[in-house]
Motif scaffolding. Structure first.
Motif, PDB file in Angstrom:
ATOM      1  N   ASN A  64       0.592  -0.968  -0.045  1.00  0.00           N
ATOM      2  CA  ASN A  64       0.233   0.227   0.057  1.00  0.00           C
ATOM      3  C   ASN A  64       0.654   1.298   0.411  1.00  0.00           C
ATOM      4  O   ASN A  64       1.011   2.403   0.851  1.00  0.00           O
ATOM      5  N   ASP A  65       1.767   1.516  -0.868  1.00  0.00           N
ATOM      6  CA  ASP A  65       2.944   2.718  -1.358  1.00  0.00           C
ATOM      7  C   ASP A  65       3.349   3.061   0.581  1.00  0.00           C
ATOM      8  O   ASP A  65       3.996   4.041  -0.025  1.00  0.00           O
ATOM      9  N   ASP A 187       7.470  -6.173  -6.655  1.00  0.00           N
ATOM     10  CA  ASP A 187       7.119  -6.699  -6.511  1.00  0.00           C
ATOM     11  C   ASP A 187       5.274  -6.636  -5.694  1.00  0.00           C
ATOM     12  O   ASP A 187       4.619  -7.121  -5.695  1.00  0.00           O
ATOM     13  N   GLY A 188       5.541  -5.129  -5.526  1.00  0.00           N
ATOM     14  CA  GLY A 188       4.161  -4.419  -4.324  1.00  0.00           C
ATOM     15  C   GLY A 188       3.766  -3.602  -5.332  1.00  0.00           C
ATOM     16  O   GLY A 188       3.215  -3.162  -4.456  1.00  0.00           O
ATOM     17  N   THR A 231       8.282   9.002  -5.307  1.00  0.00           N
ATOM     18  CA  THR A 231       8.165   9.697  -4.138  1.00  0.00           C
ATOM     19  C   THR A 231       8.266   8.888  -2.441  1.00  0.00           C
ATOM     20  O   THR A 231       8.098   9.857  -1.809  1.00  0.00           O
ATOM     21  N   LYS A 232       9.031   7.956  -2.907  1.00  0.00           N
ATOM     22  CA  LYS A 232       9.512   6.532  -1.958  1.00  0.00           C
ATOM     23  C   LYS A 232      10.913   7.057  -1.830  1.00  0.00           C
ATOM     24  O   LYS A 232      11.748   6.753  -1.015  1.00  0.00           O
TER      25      LYS A 232
END
Length: 264
Positions: A64-65, A187-188, A231-232
């Motif tokens: 979920n980010d 993967d997410g 963003t991450k």
């Protein structure tokens, strides 16, 4: 009716000795400290200064980010120290502060400027990954990671105290190490893709990837991965994600800033 009253009354009869036993048992508490520093401060106790890291790839997931260590049981790792003796280095204030905190928790033997933490184990209970900042200059990656580590300090089998350590990596991560996080994002982000460990050294690709993407999915994937990396990771992958197919073998590849992924 008398039988019911007898049963209820018997439930509330507690022997005096039991009451005295509970009230006389000492409450055991352990010290809880906080520390802000660098990974080298903690790894002074190990021959490998990367023994305790700011993330654990075995359990790290992008959900979920957000980054989350997931799927472990009681702790992420148990690390019995290799260097029992450390010298207090006042020229390194964060390392000296960590030794001071451990001294309050562990009560080591001290001879002159030497501290003996014999039998100590550092348990990493959990890691809360706060930020990853990638600097990419002409393809040279230099990545800073900041995490909070929940640590338990043990002497033999006994818990001595807990430390919430807010740490930054002493040595920036290079490109290959940074791509571990990009692979976790792949993967997410809900495209049913799974990046595998690096395949045999003879192949002309860097990773294998389970799953497929059609043309519409490729566009959506590029958009999502570019946004998540920005963003991450503070990493701009605009124009650096492409797809190609080997016309003779029909093998499909994805290329991300020079790294090749073979679809299997």
């Amino acid at each position: 009716m008398k039988k019911i009253i007898y049963i209820l009354s018997s439930l509330f009869i507690i022997p005096t000795s039991a009451i005295m036993s509970v009230s006389c048992d000492p409450l055991i508490s352990i010290a809880s400290k906080s520390f802000t520093g660098f990974t080298n401060d903690i790894n002074i106790f190990f021959k490998d200064n990367e023994t305790i890291k700011l993330y654990n790839l075995e359990y790290l997931e992008f959900i979920n980010d957000s980054w989350e260590h997931n799927g472990f049981e009681s702790s992420l790792s148990s690390n019995k120290i290799a260097n029992n003796k450390v010298e207090l280095d006042l020229d390194n204030p964060t390392e000296a502060e960590f030794i001071k905190i451990l001294t309050e928790i562990y009560n080591p033997s001290i001879i002159e400027n030497s501290y003996y933490f014999t039998g100590m184990t550092i348990i990493v209970e959990n890691i809360f990954l706060n930020s990853i900042v990638v600097k990419n200059v002409d393809g040279a990656y230099s990545t800073k990671v900041e995490s909070d580590l929940a640590l338990t300090i043990k002497k033999g089998w006994k818990d001595q105290g807990k430390v919430l350590a807010s740490l930054t990596n002493s040595n920036p991560l290079n490109k290959s190490e940074t791509f571990n996080f990009i692979n976790k994002i792949i993967d997410g982000i809900n495209f049913r893709l799974k990046v595998l460990e690096k395949q045999n050294e003879k192949g002309d690709w860097d990773y294998e990837i389970e799953g497929t993407l059609n043309e519409d999915q490729k566009k959506a994937f590029i958009s999502k991965l570019t946004w998540s990396a920005k963003t991450k990771l503070s990493l701009d992958l605009t124009g650096k994600i492409t797809f190609e197919k080997n016309s003779s073998t029909q093998e499909e590849f994805m290329i991300i800033d020079g790294f090749r992924y073979k679809f299997i």
